[in-house]
Design a protein around this motif. Structure first.
Motif, PDB file in Angstrom:
ATOM      1  N   LEU A 105       0.807  -1.222   0.000  1.00  0.00           N
ATOM      2  CA  LEU A 105       0.000   0.000   0.000  1.00  0.00           C
ATOM      3  C   LEU A 105       0.843   1.276   0.000  1.00  0.00           C
ATOM      4  CD1 LEU A 105      -2.732  -1.108   2.565  1.00  0.00           C
ATOM      5  CD2 LEU A 105      -2.970  -0.935   0.080  1.00  0.00           C
ATOM      6  N   THR A 106       2.160   1.143   0.089  1.00  0.00           N
ATOM      7  CA  THR A 106       3.040   2.310   0.128  1.00  0.00           C
ATOM      8  C   THR A 106       2.801   3.204  -1.090  1.00  0.00           C
ATOM      9  OG1 THR A 106       4.714   1.059   1.331  1.00  0.00           O
ATOM     10  CG2 THR A 106       5.439   3.072   0.253  1.00  0.00           C
ATOM     11  N   GLY A 107       2.583   4.483  -0.816  1.00  0.00           N
ATOM     12  CA  GLY A 107       2.357   5.464  -1.872  1.00  0.00           C
ATOM     13  C   GLY A 107       0.905   5.604  -2.291  1.00  0.00           C
ATOM     14  N   LYS A 108       0.041   4.756  -1.772  1.00  0.00           N
ATOM     15  CA  LYS A 108      -1.375   4.790  -2.155  1.00  0.00           C
ATOM     16  C   LYS A 108      -2.219   5.484  -1.088  1.00  0.00           C
ATOM     17  CE  LYS A 108      -1.142   0.525  -4.792  1.00  0.00           C
ATOM     18  NZ  LYS A 108      -1.708  -0.811  -4.967  1.00  0.00           N
ATOM     19  N   GLU A 109      -3.380   5.984  -1.514  1.00  0.00           N
ATOM     20  CA  GLU A 109      -4.345   6.535  -0.573  1.00  0.00           C
ATOM     21  C   GLU A 109      -4.976   5.376   0.193  1.00  0.00           C
ATOM     22  OE1 GLU A 109      -5.203   9.807   0.172  1.00  0.00           O
ATOM     23  OE2 GLU A 109      -3.470  10.286  -1.061  1.00  0.00           O
ATOM     24  N   VAL A 110      -5.061   5.519   1.513  1.00  0.00           N
ATOM     25  CA  VAL A 110      -5.636   4.469   2.350  1.00  0.00           C
ATOM     26  C   VAL A 110      -6.563   5.065   3.398  1.00  0.00           C
ATOM     27  CG1 VAL A 110      -3.683   2.878   2.085  1.00  0.00           C
ATOM     28  CG2 VAL A 110      -3.681   4.503   3.965  1.00  0.00           C
ATOM     29  N   ILE A 111      -7.371   4.196   3.954  1.00  0.00           N
ATOM     30  CA  ILE A 111      -8.198   4.527   5.111  1.00  0.00           C
ATOM     31  C   ILE A 111      -7.717   3.633   6.242  1.00  0.00           C
ATOM     32  CG2 ILE A 111     -10.524   4.491   6.090  1.00  0.00           C
ATOM     33  CD1 ILE A 111     -11.545   4.922   3.204  1.00  0.00           C
ATOM     34  N   VAL A 112      -7.389   4.250   7.380  1.00  0.00           N
ATOM     35  CA  VAL A 112      -6.888   3.513   8.536  1.00  0.00           C
ATOM     36  C   VAL A 112      -7.903   3.641   9.665  1.00  0.00           C
ATOM     37  CG1 VAL A 112      -5.029   3.270  10.218  1.00  0.00           C
ATOM     38  CG2 VAL A 112      -4.502   4.006   7.878  1.00  0.00           C
ATOM     39  N   HIS A 113      -8.412   2.499  10.111  1.00  0.00           N
ATOM     40  CA  HIS A 113      -9.331   2.473  11.243  1.00  0.00           C
ATOM     41  C   HIS A 113      -8.526   2.108  12.491  1.00  0.00           C
ATOM     42  CE1 HIS A 113     -12.884   2.655   8.683  1.00  0.00           C
ATOM     43  NE2 HIS A 113     -12.254   1.794   7.884  1.00  0.00           N
ATOM     44  N   THR A 114      -8.690   2.914  13.532  1.00  0.00           N
ATOM     45  CA  THR A 114      -8.051   2.623  14.816  1.00  0.00           C
ATOM     46  C   THR A 114      -9.135   2.409  15.862  1.00  0.00           C
ATOM     47  OG1 THR A 114      -7.920   4.905  15.588  1.00  0.00           O
ATOM     48  CG2 THR A 114      -6.094   4.114  14.222  1.00  0.00           C
ATOM     49  N   ILE A 115      -8.710   2.159  17.065  1.00  0.00           N
ATOM     50  CA  ILE A 115      -9.642   1.974  18.170  1.00  0.00           C
ATOM     51  C   ILE A 115     -10.460   3.246  18.393  1.00  0.00           C
ATOM     52  CG2 ILE A 115      -9.787   1.515  20.656  1.00  0.00           C
ATOM     53  CD1 ILE A 115      -7.061  -0.018  20.246  1.00  0.00           C
ATOM     54  N   GLU A 116      -9.828   4.411  18.202  1.00  0.00           N
ATOM     55  CA  GLU A 116     -10.477   5.685  18.503  1.00  0.00           C
ATOM     56  C   GLU A 116     -11.154   6.363  17.316  1.00  0.00           C
ATOM     57  OE1 GLU A 116      -6.793   6.247  19.331  1.00  0.00           O
ATOM     58  OE2 GLU A 116      -6.891   5.453  21.336  1.00  0.00           O
ATOM     59  N   THR A 117     -10.552   6.284  16.103  1.00  0.00           N
ATOM     60  CA  THR A 117     -11.036   7.085  14.975  1.00  0.00           C
ATOM     61  C   THR A 117     -10.620   6.476  13.644  1.00  0.00           C
ATOM     62  OG1 THR A 117     -11.208   9.360  14.168  1.00  0.00           O
ATOM     63  CG2 THR A 117      -9.040   8.637  14.909  1.00  0.00           C
ATOM     64  N   THR A 118     -10.945   7.174  12.577  1.00  0.00           N
ATOM     65  CA  THR A 118     -10.580   6.764  11.222  1.00  0.00           C
ATOM     66  C   THR A 118      -9.761   7.873  10.578  1.00  0.00           C
ATOM     67  OG1 THR A 118     -12.589   5.451  11.008  1.00  0.00           O
ATOM     68  CG2 THR A 118     -11.490   6.081   8.976  1.00  0.00           C
ATOM     69  N   TYR A 119      -8.685   7.495   9.892  1.00  0.00           N
ATOM     70  CA  TYR A 119      -7.812   8.453   9.220  1.00  0.00           C
ATOM     71  C   TYR A 119      -7.775   8.146   7.736  1.00  0.00           C
ATOM     72  CZ  TYR A 119      -6.010   9.141  13.947  1.00  0.00           C
ATOM     73  OH  TYR A 119      -5.887   9.386  15.293  1.00  0.00           O
ATOM     74  N   LYS A 120      -7.558   9.184   6.925  1.00  0.00           N
ATOM     75  CA  LYS A 120      -7.407   9.002   5.490  1.00  0.00           C
ATOM     76  C   LYS A 120      -6.181   9.779   5.036  1.00  0.00           C
ATOM     77  CE  LYS A 120      -9.793   9.482   1.108  1.00  0.00           C
ATOM     78  NZ  LYS A 120     -11.018   9.910   0.434  1.00  0.00           N
ATOM     79  N   GLY A 121      -5.335   9.139   4.238  1.00  0.00           N
ATOM     80  CA  GLY A 121      -4.147   9.806   3.734  1.00  0.00           C
ATOM     81  C   GLY A 121      -3.332   8.879   2.867  1.00  0.00           C
ATOM     82  N   ARG A 122      -2.181   9.370   2.421  1.00  0.00           N
ATOM     83  CA  ARG A 122      -1.272   8.576   1.595  1.00  0.00           C
ATOM     84  C   ARG A 122      -0.322   7.805   2.498  1.00  0.00           C
ATOM     85  NH1 ARG A 122       3.748   9.583  -0.612  1.00  0.00           N
ATOM     86  NH2 ARG A 122       3.626  11.736   0.122  1.00  0.00           N
ATOM     87  N   PHE A 123      -0.296   6.492   2.334  1.00  0.00           N
ATOM     88  CA  PHE A 123       0.553   5.597   3.112  1.00  0.00           C
ATOM     89  C   PHE A 123       2.006   5.874   2.731  1.00  0.00           C
ATOM     90  CE2 PHE A 123       0.682   1.300   5.181  1.00  0.00           C
ATOM     91  CZ  PHE A 123       2.029   1.055   5.054  1.00  0.00           C
ATOM     92  N   VAL A 124       2.811   6.354   3.678  1.00  0.00           N
ATOM     93  CA  VAL A 124       4.187   6.722   3.390  1.00  0.00           C
ATOM     94  C   VAL A 124       5.170   5.678   3.908  1.00  0.00           C
ATOM     95  CG1 VAL A 124       5.987   8.455   3.749  1.00  0.00           C
ATOM     96  CG2 VAL A 124       3.624   9.169   3.368  1.00  0.00           C
ATOM     97  N   GLU A 125       5.027   5.280   5.160  1.00  0.00           N
ATOM     98  CA  GLU A 125       6.003   4.357   5.746  1.00  0.00           C
ATOM     99  C   GLU A 125       5.389   3.603   6.911  1.00  0.00           C
ATOM    100  OE1 GLU A 125      10.399   4.502   7.886  1.00  0.00           O
ATOM    101  OE2 GLU A 125       9.581   6.310   7.002  1.00  0.00           O
TER     102      GLU A 125
END
Length: 53
Positions: free
Chosen positions: A4-24
């Motif tokens: 997924l490196t370099g791609k737009e992703v959605i990250v779900h955590t215990i607290e919230t959801t984030y959206k951004g470009r997966f860098v590292e």
């Protein structure tokens, strides 16, 4: 997850959801580049990572 490196992703955590470009991904943290800056998420808090549909 490295495919997924370099791609737009959605990250779900215990607290919230984030959206951004997966860098590292390190052993302890995931780095996303979002519109308003960097987001650093501890790996132990990540519930799910996926590409937007």
């Amino acid at each position: 997850m490295q495919h997924l490196t370099g791609k737009e992703v959605i990250v779900h955590t215990i607290e919230t959801t984030y959206k951004g470009r997966f860098v590292e991904l390190s052993e302890k943290e995931l780095y996303l580049q979002a519109e308003d800056g960097w987001i650093v998420i501890p790996v132990e808090k990540i519930a799910d990572i996926k590409e937007p549909e």
